[in-house]
Design a protein around this motif. Structure first.
Motif, PDB file in Angstrom:
ATOM      1  N   LYS A 129     -34.910 -94.777 -37.839  1.00 53.10           N
ATOM      2  CA  LYS A 129     -35.132 -93.955 -36.649  1.00 53.10           C
ATOM      3  C   LYS A 129     -36.320 -93.034 -36.873  1.00 53.10           C
ATOM      4  O   LYS A 129     -36.838 -92.941 -37.985  1.00 53.10           O
ATOM      5  CB  LYS A 129     -33.865 -93.174 -36.366  1.00 53.10           C
ATOM      6  N   ILE A 130     -36.702 -92.352 -35.817  1.00 49.96           N
ATOM      7  CA  ILE A 130     -37.842 -91.453 -35.954  1.00 49.96           C
ATOM      8  C   ILE A 130     -37.414 -90.232 -36.755  1.00 49.96           C
ATOM      9  O   ILE A 130     -36.365 -89.645 -36.498  1.00 49.96           O
ATOM     10  CB  ILE A 130     -38.367 -91.055 -34.553  1.00 49.96           C
ATOM     11  N   SER A 131     -38.212 -89.890 -37.735  1.00 52.70           N
ATOM     12  CA  SER A 131     -37.861 -88.797 -38.633  1.00 52.70           C
ATOM     13  C   SER A 131     -37.807 -87.475 -37.886  1.00 52.70           C
ATOM     14  O   SER A 131     -38.616 -87.204 -36.993  1.00 52.70           O
ATOM     15  CB  SER A 131     -38.895 -88.716 -39.757  1.00 52.70           C
ATOM     16  N   THR A 132     -36.840 -86.648 -38.255  1.00 50.62           N
ATOM     17  CA  THR A 132     -36.774 -85.307 -37.673  1.00 50.62           C
ATOM     18  C   THR A 132     -37.232 -84.258 -38.680  1.00 50.62           C
ATOM     19  O   THR A 132     -37.015 -83.083 -38.494  1.00 50.62           O
ATOM     20  CB  THR A 132     -35.333 -84.990 -37.236  1.00 50.62           C
ATOM     21  N   LEU A 133     -37.835 -84.710 -39.781  1.00 47.72           N
ATOM     22  CA  LEU A 133     -38.329 -83.761 -40.779  1.00 47.72           C
ATOM     23  C   LEU A 133     -39.636 -83.145 -40.294  1.00 47.72           C
ATOM     24  O   LEU A 133     -40.248 -83.615 -39.321  1.00 47.72           O
ATOM     25  CB  LEU A 133     -38.535 -84.474 -42.122  1.00 47.72           C
ATOM     26  N   CYS A 134     -40.092 -82.101 -40.996  1.00 46.10           N
ATOM     27  CA  CYS A 134     -41.306 -81.421 -40.579  1.00 46.10           C
ATOM     28  C   CYS A 134     -42.504 -82.363 -40.728  1.00 46.10           C
ATOM     29  O   CYS A 134     -42.543 -83.184 -41.643  1.00 46.10           O
ATOM     30  CB  CYS A 134     -41.572 -80.206 -41.457  1.00 46.10           C
ATOM     31  N   ALA A 135     -43.474 -82.210 -39.853  1.00 46.71           N
ATOM     32  CA  ALA A 135     -44.670 -83.050 -39.942  1.00 46.71           C
ATOM     33  C   ALA A 135     -45.366 -82.763 -41.268  1.00 46.71           C
ATOM     34  O   ALA A 135     -45.546 -81.614 -41.639  1.00 46.71           O
ATOM     35  CB  ALA A 135     -45.595 -82.732 -38.776  1.00 46.71           C
ATOM     36  N   GLY A 136     -45.696 -83.810 -41.994  1.00 50.37           N
ATOM     37  CA  GLY A 136     -46.372 -83.649 -43.281  1.00 50.37           C
ATOM     38  C   GLY A 136     -45.419 -83.582 -44.455  1.00 50.37           C
ATOM     39  O   GLY A 136     -45.831 -83.432 -45.602  1.00 50.37           O
ATOM     40  N   CYS A 137     -44.140 -83.689 -44.207  1.00 50.88           N
ATOM     41  CA  CYS A 137     -43.149 -83.641 -45.289  1.00 50.88           C
ATOM     42  C   CYS A 137     -43.364 -84.812 -46.243  1.00 50.88           C
ATOM     43  O   CYS A 137     -43.545 -85.954 -45.808  1.00 50.88           O
ATOM     44  CB  CYS A 137     -41.741 -83.707 -44.712  1.00 50.88           C
ATOM     45  N   GLY A 138     -43.325 -84.505 -47.531  1.00 56.28           N
ATOM     46  CA  GLY A 138     -43.506 -85.559 -48.523  1.00 56.28           C
ATOM     47  C   GLY A 138     -42.437 -86.633 -48.426  1.00 56.28           C
ATOM     48  O   GLY A 138     -42.676 -87.797 -48.743  1.00 56.28           O
ATOM     49  N   HIS A 139     -41.256 -86.249 -47.965  1.00 59.39           N
ATOM     50  CA  HIS A 139     -40.154 -87.201 -47.886  1.00 59.39           C
ATOM     51  C   HIS A 139     -40.486 -88.379 -46.976  1.00 59.39           C
ATOM     52  O   HIS A 139     -40.055 -89.499 -47.225  1.00 59.39           O
ATOM     53  CB  HIS A 139     -38.881 -86.511 -47.367  1.00 59.39           C
ATOM     54  N   ASP A 140     -41.227 -88.097 -45.905  1.00 58.64           N
ATOM     55  CA  ASP A 140     -41.574 -89.185 -44.984  1.00 58.64           C
ATOM     56  C   ASP A 140     -42.482 -90.213 -45.671  1.00 58.64           C
ATOM     57  O   ASP A 140     -42.406 -91.409 -45.393  1.00 58.64           O
ATOM     58  CB  ASP A 140     -42.237 -88.639 -43.723  1.00 58.64           C
ATOM     59  N   SER A 141     -43.333 -89.724 -46.577  1.00 58.87           N
ATOM     60  CA  SER A 141     -44.186 -90.664 -47.317  1.00 58.87           C
ATOM     61  C   SER A 141     -43.337 -91.541 -48.221  1.00 58.87           C
ATOM     62  O   SER A 141     -43.608 -92.723 -48.413  1.00 58.87           O
ATOM     63  CB  SER A 141     -45.196 -89.914 -48.193  1.00 58.87           C
ATOM     64  N   ILE A 142     -42.283 -90.938 -48.786  1.00 58.58           N
ATOM     65  CA  ILE A 142     -41.400 -91.725 -49.662  1.00 58.58           C
ATOM     66  C   ILE A 142     -40.670 -92.779 -48.833  1.00 58.58           C
ATOM     67  O   ILE A 142     -40.546 -93.939 -49.246  1.00 58.58           O
ATOM     68  CB  ILE A 142     -40.415 -90.799 -50.396  1.00 58.58           C
TER      69      ILE A 142
END
Lengths: 541, 537
Positions: free
Chosen positions: B29-42
């Protein structure tokens, strides 16, 4: 009769004797007269002296003292020595050297007793054959065997008295029944976890993935597990917990029995929860309930507790032999029909009883790639999607309430046992140890106190419990804890007037006795009739 | 909180991997984390790794605890099984899930609060036990969901966003994992995807407990000067020990390597890790030296990244516990319940008499399958009633088998298609019918047979080397069925192709004239489970 061999507990041991009882002790060292009671028979035998004369090894001197007095007792109580020798033979099978020396010590005791003591006492231990087809087993082994039959494949546990032997017995039975004869591979996995949190975590993980799994623990373990129990309840994951109850709270009395975890287990976890408890009375039911718990957990997709206790679990008892009906069906395992790729059921609606739903559920078996979804401890909507909307939450928790076996559910295994009904104004005994209870009923009957009895076998209570209580004016709730937890559950769940439920509580850590139950009930009945008489007198005046 | 699904619209020309999925199929699903969060890169790295490894999404179970990191499994591998458990206790749940079904690939996703604080114990014990999984810690040194408190991995002396200095010593998860016996230990940085993706691929394919500590800056609370987990700090202090590339068997090597020593590490499943050493003194297969190296460099303030340690032949908890190859959650009542033993299908009955584990019809394994497990049911000869006759004489039975095969269901004569050429069949539908010649005349007298316990990939190696498409499966003198090339999964064929190639190279190197012994035994496997010739006829 008391055999007092432990100087530290001498005073307590002597005090415990009934008047007219017999005290057997080691008379090598003279005891001051103040240490005895005038109303008991005293039998002294110089055990230490005898052993010192025969044995030179200090270890043997100490150890054989016990066997020597067994020999003496066999004379006093007229026990056939052959029976004892046979037991020795079983105990020391393969250690013939030990066997011979023990038999020798036994006869040493017998010879001395015959020569120096007054025998027979009049107390007799007789050979009887009332065993029938009964078997001797302890509840923990029985529960473990129940888990083998119930199809448990994953067991995770953390050692704690008095439940450790459940896992150890499971290991033993699995080694016997669950090793693939062709490959030598194990059809089970047992992990001794780092703590109870991890052990319940592994059970939750295995249950989530479609294997039948259980853990065995005791009170302190339940306290640690409660967060996971809440997750399993809310995320709808089958979990079986065998709680061998001991004295609590905290470390409490680790080697004594109590049934004081009822409330802690019935409502384990923060938030609104209500769990299924099965309440076995003896090893036979430990076996039945353990297998049944695995079935129920699988079917209801929720945690199920088997609430045994130290007395049932660790002491060998004579009980009905176990029966496993040929072809008895384990209730459909989660994965058997329409298993998702993970061996896990997709979100499959189950008989419209408020189960999880997924639009693609029917595909789970045929299209493994469509059966997966995200399980979570947070609220979700009917399609397993994250949600914090009020209506979704209410939908979730209301559905969970329906999921726990309803009172009318035939599979709830919660049938109470009715006994001698037909005394509408009589009283009603609830719960607990059948042997003590049965004996109590037999004692009360000739005293003119008629009671109907029912034993509670499961929580939530079936309708029969409410009906039974409704049919009686006064109900004694017999249980082994301080706070009358079962009574609280009855009051709370069935909305019964607390005044009608009389507490009969036994919680000193020893198993409850028929004498205690009859005493408590007789006292209550007498005081009540005295009070009624006083009221009548007052009215006359 | 909202729930946002990605639109199902897809470009029709999206590239598909070998199991037929596009990269979009691995997204969540679309991430709800902050934009630029390292987790999204992982998350993106995990998606890429799984797509490139040709893993079917439903063969993966992703488990997490609680925290920002533990939310991410919702944002990748949407078609995989997911379980968001309780805070810090993911390792135990994953252990249980793994015990229940050893066939799935397990992805444990955790954070520094989850694994280094509340769940340090469970993290440690999962590593100790060698639970087969890829355990990824998304390490940002801060509690993001509760707004910026220090976590246990925050370095001593580092500053919070509010300027508070952390006085406690940090928990070094890599050091702990190395010490506790994890067999694959790596550290990555969410900002260097080209390093992270191969690390994740290696971890997923690893045979034991694989751990990756991924430094992943928190843009909201831990990306300021004074933080030691910010993008800038890690970029400046990154000390990479190696570049690795994960190579599946038969895969074309496309990675571009610069100068430096390249080492190939062959793993249990035939895959390779290709390591380019950036430091001559670093040996990723030496645990003690790895520990010392990491400690020394860390004390200098350097963040050591790369594959720090690997035991290529690692085994897992199931091996230690000798659990059955068939997943525990797929065992039937007859295998579990000592009473009321009743076999339901004739296949099971047959397998029982043959003294073999019952065939798991639905079980598809990610670990090695045996030939017997892989055979489709129609190719399993129902020898239930024929067992006695088979004992009497193999030859008759084989004749029957050939006829059955010739009837069309299993294609040309079992084992040796080259002998059953279309013209041999005499135009009739059955090889044995119509023509004057008997099956006996055209059959191969001493067919190469295989044992049911032979791994599928080994059987495929034989097929590749001999050019067969079918192999009879024998246990003693009993024919259990026919293994067809179609029974093998793509990944097994892939493994086999790699092996065959490898064997060829070995054989070429060993001798000018390859001995037949050499041909038949896959040298590289280090196993003694070689196929054998049928004894009779």
């Amino acid at each position: 009769m008391m055999v007092a061999m432990n100087p530290q507990t001498w005073d307590a041991d002597v005090a415990e004797l009934e008047p007219g009882g017999y005290l057997f002790y080691d008379s090598t060292r003279p005891m001051p007269p103040s240490k005895f009671r005038p109303d008991i028979h005293v039998i002294g035998m110089p055990l230490t002296e005898i052993c010192n004369a025969v044995y030179s090894d200090p270890r043997q001197r100490q150890l054989f003292k016990n066997i020597v007095y067994v020999g003496a007792l066999s004379v006093l109580l007229e026990i056939d020595p052959e029976v004892i020798e046979k037991l020795f033979g079983e105990q020391y099978r393969g250690k013939e050297k030990l066997l011979a020396s023990n038999v020798q010590a036994l006869h040493l005791g017998r010879d001395f007793a015959k020569e120096h003591l007054q025998w027979p006492l009049g107390l007799r231990v007789r050979r009887a054959d009332r065993v029938g087809d009964g078997i001797f087993i302890d509840g923990n082994s029985a529960a473990a065997l129940g888990c083998v039959y119930g199809g448990a494949t994953v067991a995770a546990w953390y050692p704690i008295t008095p439940s450790s032997s459940v896992a150890e017995a499971f290991q033993k039975y699995c080694a016997k029944f669950r090793v693939d004869p062709a490959t030598g591979q194990n059809r089970y996995a047992i992990v001794q976890a780092e703590d109870e949190i991890a052990s319940i975590g592994m059970v939750v993980g295995a249950g989530w993935n479609g294997a039948r799994a259980f853990t065995a623990t005791s009170g302190p373990g339940i306290s640690l597990m409660t967060e996971f129990i809440g997750l399993a309840y809310f995320a709808e994951i089958p979990v079986t917990i065998i709680n061998v109850q001991r004295g609590g709270p905290s470390t409490g009395m680790p080697t004594r029995t109590q049934q004081a975890d009822l409330l802690a287990c019935a409502y384990a976890s923060h938030g609104d929860t209500k769990h299924v408890l099965l309440l076995p009375e003896d090893p036979h039911e430990c076996f039945e309930h353990a297998a049944c718990a695995l079935d129920l957990a699988d079917r209801l997709q929720t945690p199920v507790f088997v609430m045994t206790d130290l007395d049932i679990g660790m002491n060998q008892r004579l009980c009905k032999p176990f029966a496993w009906e040929e072809g008895r069906r384990l209730r459909p395992r989660q994965g058997d029909d329409g298993r998702g790729a993970g061996g896990r059921q997709g979100l499959r609606p189950l008989q419209g009883r408020g189960r999880r739903r997924h639009p693609l559920a029917h595909l789970a078996g045929h299209a493994p790639d469509r059966g997966s979804y995200f399980t979570r401890g947070t609220t979700r909507d009917p399609y397993a999607r994250y949600s914090e909307r009020g209506p979704d939450y209410i939908y979730n928790v209301e559905r969970l309430l329906k999921q726990v076996p309803h009172r009318r559910d035939p599979g709830a295994a919660a049938a109470g046992q009715d006994r001698r009904t037909g005394h509408p104004a009589g009283r009603h005994l609830l719960r607990l140890h059948q042997p003590a209870m049965a004996e109590a009923l037999e004692v009360l009957e000739p005293q003119g106190i008629h009671v109907d009895a029912m034993r509670l076998r499961a929580f939530p209570f079936p309708d029969s419990v409410a009906q039974f209580i409704a049919a009686h004016d006064q109900v004694f709730v017999v249980e082994q804890n301080r706070d009358a937890q079962m009574r609280s559950l009855l009051v709370n769940e069935l909305e019964i007037d607390p005044a009608r439920l009389v507490k009969v509580l036994h919680y000193d850590g020893t198993p409850i006795t028929a004498r205690f139950i009859t005493g408590a009930i007789t006292q209550f009945v007498r005081s009540k009739s005295a009070a009624a008489a006083a009221v009548a007198k007052g009215a006359q005046a | 909180m909202t729930y946002i699904a990605k639109p199902p619209l897809r470009h029709p020309t999206l590239e598909k991997n070998r199991v037929g999925y596009t990269r979009r199929d691995y997204e969540g699903k679309i991430s709800t984390l902050c934009a630029g969060c390292g987790h999204d890169s992982i998350s993106a790295a995990i998606i890429q790794a799984c797509w490139e490894l040709d893993i079917e999404p439903h063969r993966v179970a992703k488990l997490s605890g609680i925290g920002c990191s533990s939310k991410t499994p919702d944002y990748f591998l949407g078609a995989s099984h997911g379980f968001n458990t309780v805070h810090g206790r993911m390792p135990s749940v994953l252990t249980g899930a793994n015990l229940a079904n050893r066939d799935l690939l397990y992805l444990g996703v955790s954070g520094d609060g989850d694994s280094a604080s509340i769940g340090l114990g469970q993290f440690a014990h999962a590593m100790r036990r060698g639970v087969r999984m890829a355990y990824i810690v998304e390490n940002n040194g801060v509690y993001g969901l509760t707004k910026g408190q220090f976590s246990a991995t925050a370095d001593q002396g580092s500053k919070s966003k509010k300027g508070v200095v952390n006085s406690d010593s940090p928990v070094d998860l890599v050091g702990i994992a190395l010490q506790l016996g994890a067999t694959y230990v790596a550290r990555g940085f969410s900002g260097t995807k080209e390093q992270l993706v191969p690390l994740i691929k290696g971890a997923i394919q690893h045979g034991g407990a694989a751990f990756i500590d991924v430094i992943s800056p928190c843009v909201a609370f831990n990306n300021h000067p004074g933080s030691t987990k910010s993008y800038d700090y890690v970029r400046e202090h990154n000390e990479s020990v190696s570049r690795i590339d994960f190579i599946a068997p038969g895969q074309e090597i496309t990675a571009d390597y610069g100068p430096g020593e390249v080492v190939e590490v062959r793993q249990h499943d035939g895959t390779f890790l290709r390591l380019r050493r950036l430091h001559a003194d670093y040996d990723a297969t030496d645990r003690e030296r790895a520990m010392a190296y990491v400690q020394q460099h860390q004390s200098r303030g350097e963040v050591v990244t790369g594959l720090l340690y690997v035991d290529p032949m690692a085994t897992d908890l199931h091996t230690a516990m000798n659990t059955s190859a068939q997943p525990l959650n797929a065992l039937g009542k007859g295998q579990l319940c000592p009473g009321g033993r009743r076999w339901t299908s004739s296949t099971h009955r047959c397998a029982d008499r043959a003294g073999l584990p019952p065939i798991a019809a639905r079980s598809v394994t990610m670990t090695e399958r045996t030939v017997f497990q892989s055979m489709s049911r129609k190719h399993v000869v129902r020898v239930g009633s024929r067992c006695q006759r088979a004992r009497g004489g193999l030859r008759d039975d084989q004749g029957q088998l050939r006829q059955r095969a010739g009837d069309g269901a299993a294609g040309p004569a079992a084992g040796h298609p080259d002998r059953a050429r279309p013209d041999d069949a005499g135009g009739g539908p059955g090889a044995g019918a119509g023509a004057a010649r008997k099956v006996r005349d055209v059959m191969t007298p001493k067919p190469i047979c295989i044992a049911p316990e032979l791994p599928v990939s080994d059987a495929v190696v034989i097929m590749l080397e001999k050019g067969f498409r079918h192999l009879p499966v024998l246990r003693g003198e009993r024919i259990l069925g026919v293994f067809s090339a179609r029974d093998a999964l793509p990944r097994e064929i892939g493994t086999a192709m790699g092996l065959a190639e490898f064997n060829e190279q070995v054989n070429d190197a060993a001798a000018a004239d390859p001995s037949p012994e050499c041909l038949r035994r896959p040298v590289s496997r280090g196993r003694s489970r070689a196929p054998y010739e049928a004894r009779a006829s």
